[in-house]
Enzyme design. Structure first.
Site, short mmCIF file in Angstrom:
data_model
loop_
_atom_site.label_atom_id
_atom_site.label_comp_id
_atom_site.label_asym_id
_atom_site.label_seq_id
_atom_site.Cartn_x
_atom_site.Cartn_y
_atom_site.Cartn_z
N ASP A 1 0.80 -1.23 0.00
CA ASP A 1 0.00 0.00 0.00
C ASP A 1 0.83 1.28 0.00
O ASP A 1 0.34 2.34 0.40
CB ASP A 1 -0.96 -0.01 1.19
CG ASP A 1 -2.21 -0.84 0.89
OD1 ASP A 1 -2.58 -0.95 -0.30
OD2 ASP A 1 -2.81 -1.40 1.82
N ASP B 1 -7.47 -4.38 -4.19
CA ASP B 1 -7.12 -3.03 -3.72
C ASP B 1 -5.87 -2.47 -4.41
O ASP B 1 -5.72 -1.27 -4.61
CB ASP B 1 -6.85 -3.02 -2.21
CG ASP B 1 -7.72 -3.96 -1.41
OD1 ASP B 1 -8.18 -4.98 -1.97
OD2 ASP B 1 -7.95 -3.69 -0.23
N1 GLY Z 1 -7.06 -1.70 1.33
C1 GLY Z 1 -7.75 -2.18 2.47
C2 GLY Z 1 -9.15 -1.75 2.54
O1 GLY Z 1 -9.72 -1.28 1.58
O2 GLY Z 1 -9.72 -1.85 3.61
#
Ligand code: GLY
Length: 379
Positions: free
Chosen positions: A102, A160
């Site tokens: 992320d 994601d």
């Molecule tokens: N990327 C983790 C979420 O959307 O909670």
């Protein structure tokens, strides 16, 4: 109806909502200047900065939100808070071995935005360093970017990550090394094949064989209801992520995939008053919502509207506006006693439900800013 006519018909709501965002955020920008908020406790922003909390995946959204408001208003209060957030976030580089997939959420919308808006070379370096760590997660044998750390997760990909790969497209544009873009496109192609289902619904987690390319061992429900369900935020990540991949590559297959997920998403919110449930394939009761999914999807729908033929724009733009208006009416808190704005976010099905989460405020603001005509795209 043309894009411009739809905007003109909604101009009063757009301007009014942006004025409310500016009124509230110009206060919290100063009040929460030394924080990296995730949610609120008794109306007050918390802060994820202690020890390894600095690595929390949402930590770029506060700085990113401040840069959005700076792009929309030019006000110094936003710039100062954004620059402060970036300095606080430098603490995360102390834990290089704990960084994860992320890093796009963490640095591209914060440091990348800073560089685009101010030309700051230190911000550019931060974003490039983060892009390099993201690229280093590419598994050459399995042909994917791995998600979380840990031995047991080695074969996992999550939808994601479609929102992290714009950082790789940017790195190629910035330094001219095509490897970043090639890996981003490999990820998008994998996600198109393995995460997006034929009907436009989306798998959150796919488990691959880390040593054999193009294999799916298993899919998992992840933060949604269960295996085979459709977590709405995962669908929103796909919707926005694929249109961003189209914007960066001009490959039609990404536009088509964004549209396919959009059709599934929109058909599922039409019957719930344009307020997104947390999972589109969960039992009718209990009723769980997720505002963050709506805000992310609205951003993606607006970008699809900007990038599709004239006679299709209405479908996507009108759906985005209906969702934003419904969420503004039902779920936005404009009071001075609550630091957050968009309520009713949900972390996952059955846990961390119906609460404000920083990226809800971020994407709601980004969507309204797009409608206002600001063409700054941080992704
Ligand atoms: N990327 C983790 C979420 O959307 O909670």
């Amino acid at each position: 109806m043309s894009y411009e006519k739809i905007i003109a018909d909604n101009r009063e709501w757009i301007d009014d909502t942006f004025a409310k965002l500016d009124k509230k955020l110009s206060v919290t920008a100063v009040k929460s200047r030394d924080k990296i908020p995730y949610t609120t406790k008794n109306g007050v922003h918390d802060s994820r900065t202690e020890g390894k909390d600095i690595l929390w995946w949402t930590n770029g959204f506060w700085g990113g939100l401040m840069w959005l408001m700076y792009a929309g208003t030019g006000k110094e209060c936003y710039k100062e808070t954004a620059q402060n957030a970036e300095k606080i976030m430098d603490g995360a580089f102390r834990y290089m071995d704990s960084l994860h997939h992320d890093v796009g959420f963490m640095w591209h919308i914060m440091s990348g935005a800073a560089y685009k808006l101010t030309g700051d070379k230190a911000s550019r370096n931060r974003d490039l360093l983060a892009a390099m760590t993201l690229m280093s997660r590419y598994n050459v044998e399995g042909d994917y970017i791995r998600s979380w750390n840990g031995k047991e997760n080695g074969g996992w990909t999550i939808i994601d990550c479609m929102m992290n790969i714009p950082q790789l497209y940017w790195a190629t544009d910035e330094i001219g090394d095509t490897r970043f873009k090639k890996i981003a496109m490999r990820y998008a192609d994998m996600a198109m094949r393995d995460h997006v289902r034929a009907d436009g619904s989306v798998n959150h987690i796919v488990v691959h064989d880390p040593d054999v390319p193009d294999t799916v061992l298993e899919t998992k429900g992840g933060q949604g209801y269960g295996v085979g369900s459709c977590w709405s935020r995962g669908a929103a990540w796909a919707l926005y992520g694929f249109i961003l991949s189209y914007i960066h590559t001009k490959e039609e297959r990404y536009l088509d995939t964004a549209k396919k997920v959009a059709h599934y998403f929109v058909s599922n919110v039409m019957n719930t008053g344009w307020l997104p449930l947390i999972d589109f394939r969960a039992p009718d009761e209990p009723v769980y919502y997720d505002s963050t999914a709506g805000a992310i999807a609205a951003c993606g729908l607006i970008e699809i509207a900007k990038n599709c033929p004239e006679f299709e724009k209405n479908i996507y733009l009108s759906a985005a506006i209906k969702m934003l208006k419904a969420m503004e009416k039902e779920w936005c808190d404009w009071s001075e006693t609550e630091d957050s704005i968009l309520q009713m976010g949900s972390e996952r099905y059955g846990g961390g439900m119906h609460m404000p989460i920083i990226y809800g405020d971020y994407f709601f603001t980004e969507a309204v800013l797009k409608l206002k005509g600001c063409d700054f795209l941080p992704w």
